[in-house]
Design a protein around this motif. Structure first.
Motif, PDB file in Angstrom:
ATOM      1  N   ARG A 119       0.844  -1.208   0.000  1.00 14.42           N
ATOM      2  CA  ARG A 119       0.000   0.000   0.000  1.00 14.42           C
ATOM      3  C   ARG A 119       0.879   1.257   0.000  1.00 14.42           C
ATOM      4  O   ARG A 119       0.620   2.205  -0.741  1.00 14.42           O
ATOM      5  CB  ARG A 119      -0.911   0.020   1.242  1.00 14.42           C
ATOM      6  N   LEU A 120       1.923   1.262   0.842  1.00 14.14           N
ATOM      7  CA  LEU A 120       2.767   2.460   0.903  1.00 14.14           C
ATOM      8  C   LEU A 120       3.518   2.673  -0.415  1.00 14.14           C
ATOM      9  O   LEU A 120       3.744   3.801  -0.836  1.00 14.14           O
ATOM     10  CB  LEU A 120       3.749   2.387   2.077  1.00 14.14           C
ATOM     11  N   LEU A 121       3.856   1.580  -1.087  1.00 15.12           N
ATOM     12  CA  LEU A 121       4.527   1.720  -2.392  1.00 15.12           C
ATOM     13  C   LEU A 121       3.564   2.310  -3.427  1.00 15.12           C
ATOM     14  O   LEU A 121       3.986   2.981  -4.362  1.00 15.12           O
ATOM     15  CB  LEU A 121       5.077   0.370  -2.860  1.00 15.12           C
ATOM     16  N   ALA A 122       2.265   2.060  -3.248  1.00 17.33           N
ATOM     17  CA  ALA A 122       1.282   2.664  -4.167  1.00 17.33           C
ATOM     18  C   ALA A 122       1.133   4.160  -3.867  1.00 17.33           C
ATOM     19  O   ALA A 122       0.950   4.970  -4.773  1.00 17.33           O
ATOM     20  CB  ALA A 122      -0.063   1.956  -4.030  1.00 17.33           C
ATOM     21  N   VAL A 123       1.245   4.527  -2.590  1.00 12.89           N
ATOM     22  CA  VAL A 123       1.094   5.942  -2.198  1.00 12.89           C
ATOM     23  C   VAL A 123       2.345   6.743  -2.598  1.00 12.89           C
ATOM     24  O   VAL A 123       2.247   7.916  -2.988  1.00 12.89           O
ATOM     25  CB  VAL A 123       0.857   6.041  -0.660  1.00 12.89           C
ATOM     26  N   ALA A 124       3.514   6.097  -2.520  1.00 16.51           N
ATOM     27  CA  ALA A 124       4.789   6.814  -2.719  1.00 16.51           C
ATOM     28  C   ALA A 124       5.163   6.897  -4.198  1.00 16.51           C
ATOM     29  O   ALA A 124       5.143   5.891  -4.902  1.00 16.51           O
ATOM     30  CB  ALA A 124       5.883   6.102  -1.948  1.00 16.51           C
ATOM     31  N   ARG A 125       5.539   8.105  -4.644  1.00 15.19           N
ATOM     32  CA  ARG A 125       5.988   8.262  -6.036  1.00 15.19           C
ATOM     33  C   ARG A 125       7.429   7.760  -6.200  1.00 15.19           C
ATOM     34  O   ARG A 125       7.803   7.287  -7.251  1.00 15.19           O
ATOM     35  CB  ARG A 125       5.904   9.738  -6.458  1.00 15.19           C
ATOM     36  N   GLU A 126       8.245   7.895  -5.141  1.00 13.51           N
ATOM     37  CA  GLU A 126       9.665   7.526  -5.281  1.00 13.51           C
ATOM     38  C   GLU A 126      10.050   6.262  -4.510  1.00 13.51           C
ATOM     39  O   GLU A 126      10.803   5.442  -5.031  1.00 13.51           O
ATOM     40  CB  GLU A 126      10.547   8.703  -4.858  1.00 13.51           C
ATOM     41  N   GLY A 127       9.546   6.125  -3.290  1.00 14.40           N
ATOM     42  CA  GLY A 127       9.910   4.918  -2.554  1.00 14.40           C
ATOM     43  C   GLY A 127       9.492   4.948  -1.096  1.00 14.40           C
ATOM     44  O   GLY A 127       8.888   5.909  -0.624  1.00 14.40           O
ATOM     45  N   VAL A 128       9.838   3.869  -0.419  1.00 13.31           N
ATOM     46  CA  VAL A 128       9.466   3.685   0.987  1.00 13.31           C
ATOM     47  C   VAL A 128      10.743   3.368   1.774  1.00 13.31           C
ATOM     48  O   VAL A 128      11.545   2.544   1.345  1.00 13.31           O
ATOM     49  CB  VAL A 128       8.458   2.512   1.127  1.00 13.31           C
ATOM     50  N   ILE A 129      10.892   4.055   2.902  1.00 15.66           N
ATOM     51  CA  ILE A 129      12.068   3.805   3.756  1.00 15.66           C
ATOM     52  C   ILE A 129      11.598   3.310   5.125  1.00 15.66           C
ATOM     53  O   ILE A 129      10.760   3.939   5.767  1.00 15.66           O
ATOM     54  CB  ILE A 129      12.940   5.076   3.902  1.00 15.66           C
ATOM     55  N   ILE A 130      12.143   2.160   5.508  1.00 17.79           N
ATOM     56  CA  ILE A 130      11.817   1.550   6.806  1.00 17.79           C
ATOM     57  C   ILE A 130      13.057   1.630   7.696  1.00 17.79           C
ATOM     58  O   ILE A 130      14.158   1.243   7.267  1.00 17.79           O
ATOM     59  CB  ILE A 130      11.451   0.050   6.621  1.00 17.79           C
ATOM     60  N   ILE A 131      12.874   2.127   8.893  1.00 13.54           N
ATOM     61  CA  ILE A 131      13.944   2.075   9.900  1.00 13.54           C
ATOM     62  C   ILE A 131      13.394   1.174  11.013  1.00 13.54           C
ATOM     63  O   ILE A 131      12.256   1.372  11.457  1.00 13.54           O
ATOM     64  CB  ILE A 131      14.270   3.481  10.466  1.00 13.54           C
ATOM     65  N   ASP A 132      14.152   0.185  11.422  1.00 10.60           N
ATOM     66  CA  ASP A 132      13.604  -0.728  12.447  1.00 10.60           C
ATOM     67  C   ASP A 132      14.754  -1.436  13.171  1.00 10.60           C
ATOM     68  O   ASP A 132      15.935  -1.168  12.897  1.00 10.60           O
ATOM     69  CB  ASP A 132      12.641  -1.739  11.788  1.00 10.60           C
ATOM     70  N   HIS A 133      14.382  -2.359  14.065  1.00  6.96           N
ATOM     71  CA  HIS A 133      15.385  -3.110  14.824  1.00  6.96           C
ATOM     72  C   HIS A 133      16.377  -3.788  13.879  1.00  6.96           C
ATOM     73  O   HIS A 133      16.004  -4.191  12.773  1.00  6.96           O
ATOM     74  CB  HIS A 133      14.711  -4.224  15.635  1.00  6.96           C
ATOM     75  N   THR A 134      17.615  -3.974  14.370  1.00 10.48           N
ATOM     76  CA  THR A 134      18.576  -4.762  13.611  1.00 10.48           C
ATOM     77  C   THR A 134      17.963  -6.153  13.423  1.00 10.48           C
ATOM     78  O   THR A 134      17.127  -6.582  14.222  1.00 10.48           O
ATOM     79  CB  THR A 134      19.917  -4.932  14.364  1.00 10.48           C
ATOM     80  N   ARG A 135      18.399  -6.860  12.393  1.00 11.02           N
ATOM     81  CA  ARG A 135      17.759  -8.147  12.094  1.00 11.02           C
ATOM     82  C   ARG A 135      18.519  -9.308  12.716  1.00 11.02           C
ATOM     83  O   ARG A 135      18.311 -10.457  12.368  1.00 11.02           O
ATOM     84  CB  ARG A 135      17.591  -8.248  10.594  1.00 11.02           C
ATOM     85  N   THR A 137      22.726   0.079  15.430  1.00 10.36           N
ATOM     86  CA  THR A 137      21.556  -0.023  16.317  1.00 10.36           C
ATOM     87  C   THR A 137      20.218  -0.081  15.568  1.00 10.36           C
ATOM     88  O   THR A 137      19.163   0.021  16.195  1.00 10.36           O
ATOM     89  CB  THR A 137      21.526   1.179  17.288  1.00 10.36           C
ATOM     90  N   CYS A 138      20.284  -0.217  14.259  1.00 13.40           N
ATOM     91  CA  CYS A 138      19.021  -0.340  13.498  1.00 13.40           C
ATOM     92  C   CYS A 138      19.319  -0.894  12.103  1.00 13.40           C
ATOM     93  O   CYS A 138      20.477  -1.053  11.718  1.00 13.40           O
ATOM     94  CB  CYS A 138      18.307   1.017  13.366  1.00 13.40           C
ATOM     95  N   VAL A 139      18.237  -1.178  11.390  1.00 11.94           N
ATOM     96  CA  VAL A 139      18.389  -1.508   9.978  1.00 11.94           C
ATOM     97  C   VAL A 139      17.623  -0.441   9.193  1.00 11.94           C
ATOM     98  O   VAL A 139      16.625   0.104   9.682  1.00 11.94           O
ATOM     99  CB  VAL A 139      17.854  -2.940   9.686  1.00 11.94           C
ATOM    100  N   VAL A 140      18.132  -0.112   8.008  1.00  8.09           N
ATOM    101  CA  VAL A 140      17.413   0.808   7.117  1.00  8.09           C
ATOM    102  C   VAL A 140      17.130   0.030   5.835  1.00  8.09           C
ATOM    103  O   VAL A 140      18.047  -0.547   5.241  1.00  8.09           O
ATOM    104  CB  VAL A 140      18.251   2.069   6.794  1.00  8.09           C
ATOM    105  N   MET A 141      15.846  -0.032   5.462  1.00  5.58           N
ATOM    106  CA  MET A 141      15.476  -0.742   4.226  1.00  5.58           C
ATOM    107  C   MET A 141      14.868   0.273   3.265  1.00  5.58           C
ATOM    108  O   MET A 141      13.945   1.013   3.646  1.00  5.58           O
ATOM    109  CB  MET A 141      14.474  -1.862   4.524  1.00  5.58           C
ATOM    110  N   ILE A 142      15.409   0.307   2.054  1.00  5.43           N
ATOM    111  CA  ILE A 142      14.938   1.295   1.070  1.00  5.43           C
ATOM    112  C   ILE A 142      14.345   0.558  -0.126  1.00  5.43           C
ATOM    113  O   ILE A 142      15.043  -0.190  -0.823  1.00  5.43           O
ATOM    114  CB  ILE A 142      16.092   2.227   0.617  1.00  5.43           C
ATOM    115  N   PHE A 143      13.031   0.734  -0.306  1.00  7.90           N
ATOM    116  CA  PHE A 143      12.308   0.164  -1.451  1.00  7.90           C
ATOM    117  C   PHE A 143      12.086   1.320  -2.417  1.00  7.90           C
ATOM    118  O   PHE A 143      11.438   2.308  -2.067  1.00  7.90           O
ATOM    119  CB  PHE A 143      10.936  -0.379  -1.020  1.00  7.90           C
ATOM    120  N   ARG A 144      12.629   1.195  -3.641  1.00  2.78           N
ATOM    121  CA  ARG A 144      12.588   2.331  -4.565  1.00  2.78           C
ATOM    122  C   ARG A 144      11.895   1.965  -5.865  1.00  2.78           C
ATOM    123  O   ARG A 144      12.125   0.872  -6.397  1.00  2.78           O
ATOM    124  CB  ARG A 144      14.061   2.697  -4.867  1.00  2.78           C
ATOM    125  N   HIS A 145      11.059   2.857  -6.368  1.00  2.01           N
ATOM    126  CA  HIS A 145      10.397   2.615  -7.669  1.00  2.01           C
ATOM    127  C   HIS A 145      11.394   2.801  -8.809  1.00  2.01           C
ATOM    128  O   HIS A 145      12.236   3.670  -8.751  1.00  2.01           O
ATOM    129  CB  HIS A 145       9.247   3.607  -7.879  1.00  2.01           C
TER     130      HIS A 145
END
Ligand SMILES: C[S@@+](CC[C@H](N)C(=O)[O-])C[C@H]1O[C@@H](n2cnc3c(N)ncnc32)[C@H](O)[C@@H]1O
Length: 207
Positions: free
Chosen positions: A139-155, A199-207
């Motif tokens: 859903r967020l990828l549909a809303v975003a024109r460029e991409g979605v960035i997630i910051i969360d716990h290390t994996r 102390t975190c992971v950053v995940m970048i999903f880009r169109h």
């Protein structure tokens, strides 16, 4: 083992955060450097960021929101807990920053498609089952024109985080094992990057 699992349904999660918001400031010491480091390295560097719009979901008390507000042209921030939103509004007003704060549910994202340049979630994707994570990202990828960035716990599974997340009733045990590369492929993004920070992971999903 099932007895080690404790999943909080959405209404219970909202009530939990309406109570926990009073104590969330105690996280400030650890959250501030974690989020500032991730933003400096991966958000402030987005070309032309000052002319772009951002939408943040599950903004909580606004650790990330305020940093986005200093970088982006406009920021909309949403959360399911009125208590957390109240703290975030107070924090933004104190910093003289303008943010459009609104109630909002990650499981029922109602923004129009292509209505923001970038979408963000920080320290909340792990609250959801793998199926819901994929639905939310889709859903967020549909809303975003460029991409979605997630910051969360290390994996990397950490016992202390696992205990805190058990109390929180999240899906941390699933989150650390989720194959986000495979999920990104299923979501047909143009590129996916997972950056492990201390102390975190950053995940970048880009169109
Ligand atoms: C661990 S806090 C993270 C807050 C903030 N993003 C941060 O980095 O400090 C998780 C947040 O997710 C919010 N949340 C939980 N379930 C949600 C849902 N279904 N929709 C929107 N927000 C939700 C909670 O109210 C809480 O503010």
């Amino acid at each position: 083992m099932p007895f080690l699992k404790h999943r909080r349904p959405p209404e219970s999660m909202r009530r939990f955060y309406n109570w926990f918001c009073r104590h969330y400031n105690s996280m400030e010491k650890t959250m501030t450097p974690t989020i500032t480091g991730a933003v400096d390295a991966h958000v402030a560097t987005i070309p032309g960021v000052s002319g772009k719009t951002a939408l943040e979901y599950a903004c909580g008390t606004g650790f990330l929101t305020l940093q986005l507000a200093r970088l982006f042209k406009t920021v909309t921030a949403r959360d399911a807990s009125t208590g957390m939103l109240g703290k975030a509004r107070f924090r933004a007003a104190r910093a003289c920053l303008t943010v459009d704060f609104r109630d909002g549910d990650l499981l029922a994202i109602d923004e129009a498609d292509n209505s923001a340049d970038w979408c963000f979630i920080s320290f909340a994707l792990h609250l959801f089952s793998a199926a819901d994570q994929e639905k939310i990202l889709g859903r967020l990828l549909a809303v975003a024109r460029e991409g979605v960035i997630i910051i969360d716990h290390t994996r990397k599974w950490e016992p202390l985080t696992a205990f805190v997340e058990w109390l929180e009733g999240s899906h941390y045990d699933i989150y650390v094992k989720t194959d986000f590369h495979a999920m990104a492929n299923r979501l047909k993004v143009k590129s996916f990057t997972e950056i492990s920070r201390k102390t975190c992971v950053v995940m970048i999903f880009r169109h």
